[in-house]
Design a protein around this motif. Structure first.
Motif, PDB file in Angstrom:
ATOM      1  N   VAL A 139       0.892  -1.372   0.219  1.00 55.12           N
ATOM      2  CA  VAL A 139       0.109   0.025   0.085  1.00 55.12           C
ATOM      3  C   VAL A 139       0.826   1.131  -0.146  1.00 55.12           C
ATOM      4  O   VAL A 139       0.639   2.078  -0.778  1.00 55.12           O
ATOM      5  N   LEU A 140       1.850   1.308   0.910  1.00 53.62           N
ATOM      6  CA  LEU A 140       2.974   2.295   0.899  1.00 53.62           C
ATOM      7  C   LEU A 140       3.567   2.638  -0.547  1.00 53.62           C
ATOM      8  O   LEU A 140       3.616   3.676  -0.905  1.00 53.62           O
ATOM      9  N   SER A 141       3.918   1.501  -1.147  1.00 48.25           N
ATOM     10  CA  SER A 141       4.662   1.724  -2.463  1.00 48.25           C
ATOM     11  C   SER A 141       3.815   2.141  -3.647  1.00 48.25           C
ATOM     12  O   SER A 141       3.955   3.034  -4.331  1.00 48.25           O
TER      13      SER A 141
ATOM     14  N   GLY B 194       0.976   4.120  -3.026  1.00 41.95           N
ATOM     15  CA  GLY B 194       0.688   5.175  -2.569  1.00 41.95           C
ATOM     16  C   GLY B 194       1.917   6.264  -3.208  1.00 41.95           C
ATOM     17  O   GLY B 194       1.569   7.497  -3.664  1.00 41.95           O
ATOM     18  N   LEU B 195       3.181   6.075  -2.937  1.00 43.84           N
ATOM     19  CA  LEU B 195       4.262   6.620  -3.393  1.00 43.84           C
ATOM     20  C   LEU B 195       4.310   6.823  -4.957  1.00 43.84           C
ATOM     21  O   LEU B 195       4.817   8.039  -5.550  1.00 43.84           O
ATOM     22  N   ALA B 196       3.801   5.818  -5.603  1.00 40.61           N
ATOM     23  CA  ALA B 196       3.939   5.596  -6.791  1.00 40.61           C
ATOM     24  C   ALA B 196       2.836   6.586  -7.613  1.00 40.61           C
ATOM     25  O   ALA B 196       3.070   7.470  -8.471  1.00 40.61           O
ATOM     26  N   LEU B 197       1.834   6.547  -7.064  1.00 44.95           N
ATOM     27  CA  LEU B 197       0.591   7.520  -7.060  1.00 44.95           C
ATOM     28  C   LEU B 197       1.152   8.978  -6.931  1.00 44.95           C
ATOM     29  O   LEU B 197       0.774   9.767  -7.836  1.00 44.95           O
ATOM     30  N   LEU B 198       1.849   9.302  -5.780  1.00 43.36           N
ATOM     31  CA  LEU B 198       2.198  10.475  -5.643  1.00 43.36           C
ATOM     32  C   LEU B 198       3.264  11.133  -6.622  1.00 43.36           C
ATOM     33  O   LEU B 198       3.144  12.264  -7.114  1.00 43.36           O
ATOM     34  N   GLY B 199       4.101  10.242  -7.048  1.00 40.46           N
ATOM     35  CA  GLY B 199       5.163  10.515  -8.066  1.00 40.46           C
ATOM     36  C   GLY B 199       4.168  10.697  -9.482  1.00 40.46           C
ATOM     37  O   GLY B 199       4.724  11.791 -10.021  1.00 40.46           O
TER      38      GLY B 199
END
Length: 78
Positions: free
Chosen positions: A5-7, A9-14
């Motif tokens: 979930v964290l990865s 979320g970070l991919a979406l943020l990027g």
């Protein structure tokens, strides 16, 4: 599960940050984030001014899009 979930979320943020840079929305988004978090007391005291500044920044971005569109059409015609 939490790492996935964290990865994600970070991919979406990027991806969102890259999209904002492509659309030239970095400055208005940075202003909005700073005003809401760092300068919150000032924002609450001067809401109309802060919103006006934000809308002016977004308006400048839209003007930039229009200039780019006009230049592209002009190049296609010539």
């Amino acid at each position: 599960m939490m790492a996935a979930v964290l990865s994600l979320g970070l991919a979406l943020l990027g991806g969102i940050i890259c999209l904002a840079q492509t659309l030239r929305l970095s400055v208005p988004l940075l202003y909005g984030a700073l005003v809401i978090t760092v300068f919150r007391p000032w924002y609450l005291a001067h809401t109309a001014l802060a919103d006006g500044i934000f809308f002016a920044l977004v308006g400048l971005v839209a003007l930039s899009w229009m200039v780019t569109l006009i230049r592209a059409v002009r190049e296609m015609i010539w």
